[in-house]
Design a protein around this motif. Structure first.
Motif, PDB file in Angstrom:
ATOM      1  N   CYS A 162       4.861  34.444   5.171  1.00 15.24           N
ATOM      2  CA  CYS A 162       5.593  33.351   5.513  1.00 15.24           C
ATOM      3  C   CYS A 162       6.000  32.292   5.930  1.00 15.24           C
ATOM      4  CB  CYS A 162       6.473  32.942   4.107  1.00 15.24           C
ATOM      5  SG  CYS A 162       5.981  34.192   2.175  1.00 15.24           S
ATOM      6  N   GLN A 163       5.911  32.538   7.297  1.00 17.04           N
ATOM      7  CA  GLN A 163       5.723  32.076   8.687  1.00 17.04           C
ATOM      8  C   GLN A 163       5.134  31.623   9.544  1.00 17.04           C
ATOM      9  OE1 GLN A 163       9.252  31.392   8.878  1.00 17.04           O
ATOM     10  NE2 GLN A 163       9.713  32.745   7.468  1.00 17.04           N
ATOM     11  N   VAL A 164       3.563  31.900   8.898  1.00 12.44           N
ATOM     12  CA  VAL A 164       2.299  31.457   9.655  1.00 12.44           C
ATOM     13  C   VAL A 164       2.281  29.930   9.951  1.00 12.44           C
ATOM     14  CG1 VAL A 164       1.353  33.792   8.196  1.00 12.44           C
ATOM     15  CG2 VAL A 164       1.084  31.613   7.261  1.00 12.44           C
ATOM     16  N   ALA A 165       1.865  29.747  10.816  1.00  9.30           N
ATOM     17  CA  ALA A 165       2.140  28.601  11.293  1.00  9.30           C
ATOM     18  C   ALA A 165       1.314  27.041  10.056  1.00  9.30           C
ATOM     19  CB  ALA A 165       0.766  28.680  12.951  1.00  9.30           C
ATOM     20  N   GLU A 166       0.089  28.431   9.404  1.00 13.55           N
ATOM     21  CA  GLU A 166      -0.577  26.565   8.610  1.00 13.55           C
ATOM     22  C   GLU A 166       1.174  26.566   7.475  1.00 13.55           C
ATOM     23  OE1 GLU A 166      -3.077  29.032  10.373  1.00 13.55           O
ATOM     24  OE2 GLU A 166      -1.329  29.356   9.535  1.00 13.55           O
ATOM     25  N   LEU A 167       2.234  27.528   6.826  1.00 18.39           N
ATOM     26  CA  LEU A 167       2.801  27.301   6.196  1.00 18.39           C
ATOM     27  C   LEU A 167       4.448  26.194   7.033  1.00 18.39           C
ATOM     28  CD1 LEU A 167       3.054  30.366   4.024  1.00 18.39           C
ATOM     29  CD2 LEU A 167       1.923  28.401   3.743  1.00 18.39           C
ATOM     30  N   GLN A 225       4.942  27.082   1.665  1.00 20.47           N
ATOM     31  CA  GLN A 225       6.309  28.294   2.205  1.00 20.47           C
ATOM     32  C   GLN A 225       7.226  28.802   1.200  1.00 20.47           C
ATOM     33  OE1 GLN A 225       8.765  27.293   4.819  1.00 20.47           O
ATOM     34  NE2 GLN A 225       8.125  28.978   6.814  1.00 20.47           N
ATOM     35  N   LYS A 226       7.717  27.875   0.497  1.00 19.91           N
ATOM     36  CA  LYS A 226       8.681  28.019  -1.078  1.00 19.91           C
ATOM     37  C   LYS A 226       8.035  28.774  -2.046  1.00 19.91           C
ATOM     38  CE  LYS A 226      12.647  26.604  -3.757  1.00 19.91           C
ATOM     39  NZ  LYS A 226      13.280  25.044  -4.302  1.00 19.91           N
ATOM     40  N   VAL A 227       6.770  28.236  -2.666  1.00 16.05           N
ATOM     41  CA  VAL A 227       6.337  29.385  -3.456  1.00 16.05           C
ATOM     42  C   VAL A 227       5.623  30.754  -2.884  1.00 16.05           C
ATOM     43  CG1 VAL A 227       3.993  29.245  -4.791  1.00 16.05           C
ATOM     44  CG2 VAL A 227       5.023  27.514  -4.086  1.00 16.05           C
ATOM     45  N   TRP A 228       5.159  31.010  -1.863  1.00 15.01           N
ATOM     46  CA  TRP A 228       4.916  32.732  -1.408  1.00 15.01           C
ATOM     47  C   TRP A 228       6.493  33.241  -1.042  1.00 15.01           C
ATOM     48  CZ3 TRP A 228       0.315  34.186  -1.833  1.00 15.01           C
ATOM     49  CH2 TRP A 228      -0.459  33.396  -1.874  1.00 15.01           C
ATOM     50  N   LEU A 229       7.702  32.605  -0.651  1.00 11.99           N
ATOM     51  CA  LEU A 229       9.033  33.155  -0.489  1.00 11.99           C
ATOM     52  C   LEU A 229       9.132  33.361  -1.636  1.00 11.99           C
ATOM     53  CD1 LEU A 229      10.557  30.820   2.289  1.00 11.99           C
ATOM     54  CD2 LEU A 229       9.761  33.985   2.584  1.00 11.99           C
ATOM     55  N   GLY A 230       8.870  32.481  -2.839  1.00  9.87           N
ATOM     56  CA  GLY A 230       9.114  33.109  -3.991  1.00  9.87           C
ATOM     57  C   GLY A 230       8.528  34.204  -4.677  1.00  9.87           C
ATOM     58  N   LEU A 231       7.046  34.456  -4.383  1.00  9.70           N
ATOM     59  CA  LEU A 231       6.587  35.616  -4.577  1.00  9.70           C
ATOM     60  C   LEU A 231       6.588  36.952  -4.019  1.00  9.70           C
ATOM     61  CD1 LEU A 231       3.116  33.701  -4.499  1.00  9.70           C
ATOM     62  CD2 LEU A 231       4.173  34.719  -7.536  1.00  9.70           C
ATOM     63  N   GLU A 232       7.036  36.701  -2.651  1.00 10.85           N
ATOM     64  CA  GLU A 232       7.258  37.585  -1.608  1.00 10.85           C
ATOM     65  C   GLU A 232       8.565  38.267  -2.410  1.00 10.85           C
ATOM     66  OE1 GLU A 232       7.458  38.023   2.706  1.00 10.85           O
ATOM     67  OE2 GLU A 232       9.042  37.617   1.941  1.00 10.85           O
ATOM     68  N   LYS A 233       9.376  37.152  -2.448  1.00  5.72           N
ATOM     69  CA  LYS A 233      10.437  37.868  -3.775  1.00  5.72           C
ATOM     70  C   LYS A 233      10.823  38.967  -4.886  1.00  5.72           C
ATOM     71  CE  LYS A 233      15.655  36.292  -4.290  1.00  5.72           C
ATOM     72  NZ  LYS A 233      17.069  34.770  -4.292  1.00  5.72           N
ATOM     73  N   PHE A 234       9.680  38.292  -5.574  1.00  3.60           N
ATOM     74  CA  PHE A 234       9.860  38.656  -6.492  1.00  3.60           C
ATOM     75  C   PHE A 234       8.656  40.399  -6.541  1.00  3.60           C
ATOM     76  CE2 PHE A 234       6.316  39.259 -10.027  1.00  3.60           C
ATOM     77  CZ  PHE A 234       7.393  39.172 -11.338  1.00  3.60           C
ATOM     78  N   ALA A 249      -8.989  34.524  16.212  1.00  2.00           N
ATOM     79  CA  ALA A 249      -8.794  32.991  15.537  1.00  2.00           C
ATOM     80  C   ALA A 249      -8.419  31.885  16.401  1.00  2.00           C
ATOM     81  CB  ALA A 249      -8.291  32.909  14.336  1.00  2.00           C
ATOM     82  N   THR A 250      -9.441  30.452  16.177  1.00  2.41           N
ATOM     83  CA  THR A 250      -9.226  29.524  17.090  1.00  2.41           C
ATOM     84  C   THR A 250      -8.281  28.193  16.728  1.00  2.41           C
ATOM     85  OG1 THR A 250     -11.172  28.489  16.571  1.00  2.41           O
ATOM     86  CG2 THR A 250     -11.665  29.701  18.308  1.00  2.41           C
ATOM     87  N   ASN A 251      -7.314  29.187  16.476  1.00  3.41           N
ATOM     88  CA  ASN A 251      -5.990  28.410  15.203  1.00  3.41           C
ATOM     89  C   ASN A 251      -4.882  27.160  16.962  1.00  3.41           C
ATOM     90  OD1 ASN A 251      -7.052  28.843  13.111  1.00  3.41           O
ATOM     91  ND2 ASN A 251      -5.860  30.333  13.308  1.00  3.41           N
ATOM     92  N   ILE A 252      -4.239  26.828  15.896  1.00  2.00           N
ATOM     93  CA  ILE A 252      -3.543  25.823  16.927  1.00  2.00           C
ATOM     94  C   ILE A 252      -2.402  26.651  17.321  1.00  2.00           C
ATOM     95  CG2 ILE A 252      -3.511  23.786  15.463  1.00  2.00           C
ATOM     96  CD1 ILE A 252      -0.721  24.463  14.464  1.00  2.00           C
TER      97      ILE A 252
END
Length: 366
Positions: A116-121, A128-137, A195-198
């Motif tokens: 939930c803390q990856v750069a893309e989110l 990010q809120k959706v992924w945090l909700g799934l994680e919390k569930f 991976a060649t990411n930011i």
């Protein structure tokens, strides 16, 4: 023989952690099945000891991609004979979790990063809120959790009261595979893996090569690969900076074995990068390659403990070129770091890490 299905959100062409995990599960006596994306490279099954189940997919990114992925995982697992489910990362967990509940099957969650803390989110708060909700569930309902470093373990404990086991992504230590380097080497080669990411300082690394007499191999693909190609062309660096693209693990390690220096210059712009312990650190050590890195907490512990490299506090183009130039001709220092890597390999092996996996399987089998 019990049957375990391992689920992953990529085509596993060069996912060495998944390969090692499946090999350990097979060694423990399980029948291993790997559910993964269908490879666009039309490569044969690289894993002889387990069965590959490629998933076809229509969507390539964002919500439609993850929704389709988990729907396909759900229906693939719902009707297959299985005893245990292994979910790699949060993006495969929902489909796996629902099947485990419906079929009353044990599930193991292997978290490779603080998803939930990856750069893309970071720039997409809704996602990010959706992924945090799934994680919390899901996370509080899980019994068996694995992760890659102490900070993520602490995060799971503090947030969800979960006692995760740590399995770092360390290379397999083969018999008599210690790789000895003698400096000076035939060529001055610098490598960068991943991976060649930011926010990984790659733009500055490439520009720094204008002032460094060596060759740089960047092994991997990602979001900024086109930008790197433009920087290389604009600065006439085609003969000094080579973008190898996507390689197998064996090909990547062959380049690293020839290198005098391995780079890992992630910036702590998000929590996931700040607490990361990249695979490349262990792969550099496994090939006795001296390391130049940013002093992120988990990386710093390893590099300082074994004295296998040095740090760049602020990875600007100027600082990168100055640090590399001060090191690459210092053969005595490079030899010391390389020799220390040989000693570190005795501690840092997958054989030590996989013991935590065996403990979980033993608990499930009781």
């Amino acid at each position: 023989m019990k049957r375990i299905f391992v689920c992953v959100s990529n085509d596993v062409y060069n996912d060495n952690r998944v390969k090692k995990t499946c090999t350990s599960l097979y060694k423990f006596g399980l029948e291993v099945h790997l559910l993964c994306l269908k490879s666009k490279y039309n490569t044969p099954n690289p894993y002889s000891n387990f069965v590959l189940h490629p998933i076809k997919h229509i969507f390539k990114k964002n919500f439609p991609y993850y929704a389709e992925l988990n729907i396909r995982i759900f229906f693939s697992l719902l009707f297959k004979p299985l005893d245990i489910i292994w979910a790699n990362d949060l993006d495969t967990l929902l489909g796996c979790f629902l099947v485990s509940k419906l079929r009353n099957k044990p599930i193991i969650y292997d978290s490779h990063e603080m998803f939930c803390q990856v750069a893309e989110l970071q720039d997409n708060p809704k996602a990010q809120k959706v992924w945090l909700g799934l994680e919390k569930f899901m996370l509080p309902k899980l019994k068996y959790v694995i992760t890659v470093c102490e900070p993520i373990k602490d995060y799971f404990k503090e947030r969800y009261n979960i006692e995760a086991k740590i399995v770092r992504n360390i290379p397999l230590q083969e018999a008599n595979n210690s790789f000895v380097k003698t400096f000076p080497m035939k060529e001055k080669i610098i490598v960068w893996q991943g991976a060649t990411n930011i926010d990984r300082s790659l733009e500055d690394i490439v520009l720094a090569m204008k002032n460094i007499e060596a060759k740089l191999y960047i092994m991997g693909r990602g979001d900024i690969i086109k930008e790197l190609e433009k920087i290389i062309t604009a600065n006439n660096l085609e003969n000094k900076v080579i973008l190898t693209g996507r390689l197998t693990f064996e090909q990547m390690m062959a380049y690293t074995k020839r290198a005098s220096i391995g780079l890992s210059l992630d910036r702590p712009t998000n929590e996931n990068y700040r607490i990361s312990l990249p695979n490349k650190i262990f792969e550099y050590i496994n090939t006795s390659t001296p390391i130049i890195c940013t002093p992120l907490p988990e990386i710093k512990k390893i590099v300082e403990k074994y004295n296998v490299g040095c740090f760049i506090q602020e990875p600007t183009m100027k600082n990168i070129s100055q640090t590399i130039n001060s090191v690459i001709n210092n053969n005595e220092l490079l030899q010391t770091w390389s020799n220390n890597s040989l000693l570190a390999q005795k501690d840092l092996s997958w054989q030590n890490e996989e013991k935590a996996i065996f403990e979980i399987i033993q608990q499930i089998n009781k």
